[in-house]
Design an enzyme around this catalytic site. Sequence first.
Site, mmCIF file in Angstrom:
data_model
loop_
_atom_site.group_PDB
_atom_site.id
_atom_site.type_symbol
_atom_site.label_atom_id
_atom_site.label_comp_id
_atom_site.label_asym_id
_atom_site.label_seq_id
_atom_site.Cartn_x
_atom_site.Cartn_y
_atom_site.Cartn_z
ATOM 1 N N HIS A 163 32.595 5.460 -59.111
ATOM 2 C CA HIS A 163 33.488 6.170 -60.034
ATOM 3 C C HIS A 163 32.996 7.579 -60.367
ATOM 4 O O HIS A 163 33.798 8.497 -60.517
ATOM 5 C CB HIS A 163 33.733 5.318 -61.286
ATOM 6 N N GLU B 140 49.347 1.244 -60.105
ATOM 7 C CA GLU B 140 48.651 0.090 -59.512
ATOM 8 C C GLU B 140 49.727 -0.951 -59.201
ATOM 9 O O GLU B 140 50.498 -1.322 -60.082
ATOM 10 C CB GLU B 140 47.619 -0.439 -60.528
ATOM 11 N N ASP C 165 42.387 5.478 -54.960
ATOM 12 C CA ASP C 165 41.274 4.541 -55.175
ATOM 13 C C ASP C 165 41.798 3.180 -54.756
ATOM 14 O O ASP C 165 42.140 2.339 -55.574
ATOM 15 C CB ASP C 165 40.907 4.599 -56.663
ATOM 16 N N SER C 166 41.875 2.997 -53.451
ATOM 17 C CA SER C 166 42.585 1.829 -52.908
ATOM 18 C C SER C 166 41.622 0.823 -52.309
ATOM 19 O O SER C 166 40.450 1.098 -52.093
ATOM 20 C CB SER C 166 43.535 2.307 -51.811
ATOM 21 N N THR C 167 42.150 -0.333 -51.991
ATOM 22 C CA THR C 167 41.446 -1.297 -51.147
ATOM 23 C C THR C 167 41.471 -0.768 -49.716
ATOM 24 O O THR C 167 42.043 0.275 -49.424
ATOM 25 C CB THR C 167 42.172 -2.656 -51.188
#
Lengths: 282, 282
Positions: free
Chosen positions: A62, A106, A155-157
């Site tokens: 982060h 999200e 900020d993904s998988t």
Amino acid sequence: MDLWFSEYHSKDVKFSVRIEKQLYSGKSDFQRIDVFETKELGKFFTLDGYIMITEKDEFIYHDMIVHVPMATNPSIENVLVIGAGDGGTVRELTRYNSIKKIDMVEIDKLVVDVCKEYFPNSTSGLDDSRVSLYYEDGLKFISEKVKEYDLIIVDSTDPIGPGEGLFTSEFYKNCYNALKINGILVNQHESPFYPEYARLMQRSHKRIKEFFPISKVYQVHIPTYASGHWLFGFASKTFDPVSDLDADRWNSLGLVTRYYNTDIHKGAFAIPNYVKELLEKS
Amino acid sequence: MDLWFSEYHSKDVKFSVRIEKQLYSGKSDFQRIDVFETKELGKFFTLDGYIMITEKDEFIYHDMIVHVPMATNPSIENVLVIGAGDGGTVRELTRYNSIKKIDMVEIDKLVVDVCKEYFPNSTSGLDDSRVSLYYEDGLKFISEKVKEYDLIIVDSTDPIGPGEGLFTSEFYKNCYNALKINGILVNQHESPFYPEYARLMQRSHKRIKEFFPISKVYQVHIPTYASGHWLFGFASKTFDPVSDLDADRWNSLGLVTRYYNTDIHKGAFAIPNYVKELLEKS
């Protein structure tokens, strides 16, 4: 009791953590979510069996996904965050008084709900009045935005399952269109060492550089991700992340960070020759 | 056949590799030596169960332990290497025509013999006419040397077993005495993330800085070592590894490297705040 969680970093390499107990297991419309407690890494959670964050090292991820773009352009006011259900990215963003608006998109509400229960430190910024939380498909959300954001953080998988659309050319093109003239796009960019990840890294880089005049990658030591050698992509219309950094200015903000500093900001853009070659071949 | 090698990176974290077959197992007066073949990492060998080098990523370790000091001071002529039985450090050193003499002191002849058989690429520099190989205790060898070397590289195992003496204050003092006035000491410096390793890192740093006016650490992504976040120590009597680097000069040598470049040389000395704090507390 001898309970271990294992994640395969390639077909023939795996990383295992001794589990004290499993705290949660559930299934959303999009993926399976599990939360574990450990002695070494604190609590961690997985999506479809892949570690997302651990209490011990989430600060590294982060710090580096947020402070690098924020230190490059101190005039960032409007931010879009895609994915990031654990909340850590928004937590770091809310530390900047200069930010006026954070849209977080999200797709999976259950991830946020589970993280609010088990990772209150990580989700502590989500109640900030500047944050608007949308439980929607990021790909669709961004397609309707034009020149609205100074910064987009993806900020993904990994691009398997619900994260897949966030690695397509169409998505990167929409990011370009949704950014203002000085806009910056930062995305989690996979890893260079194991071939399965390296292919994703190459593909992502190839697609981003089609749209952005400035497209670089920077590297971070994240011990609980595959190989520990993780990359972020930095793409922008105007800003260069190294030459445009004003270290004194960022340091004058007085933000306390455990990984990020302005030296590592610059140092992280120096990447090994073998990674450069993989990116050039992409 | 489902055969796995595992190494514990802490009490509760382990790293495992699928093995095609074991190629060698033996025991010297000092330690147990095993060689394995894998699909993902190529061949690798262990000492007392700890991975030393793998064919896939040994270039990272050897690039960074050798080229950083060599690029800092191009006048290095006499080098002492302690440990390094796999030969990779000497291989990289022998690429410099400017080096006149390399003394390598490895306590365990069996490590060299086994590596010559199974890792011919790694040991390819050991027959160079400038290399003198001593099968002796490094601690004793160095205690008899005064102002003899421009560079000492300590390429040792962890400070458990035969490597233990190479992390003592007495040893570092002897390194200081064995170095010429412009001398540089580089050592493998363990890792900051898991507490067992971090303690060793702190202790090593504390002891080295007692003797050397310049004492820094630099970091490297080595995926097959604990946490993937590995450190080297750079200590010297006069040279600063960042401000004294002449990148153009090193680049004019035309050495082809897969990890090292002069940007990463500088970038590697930028370390995370949490590592800085651990080192300052040491």
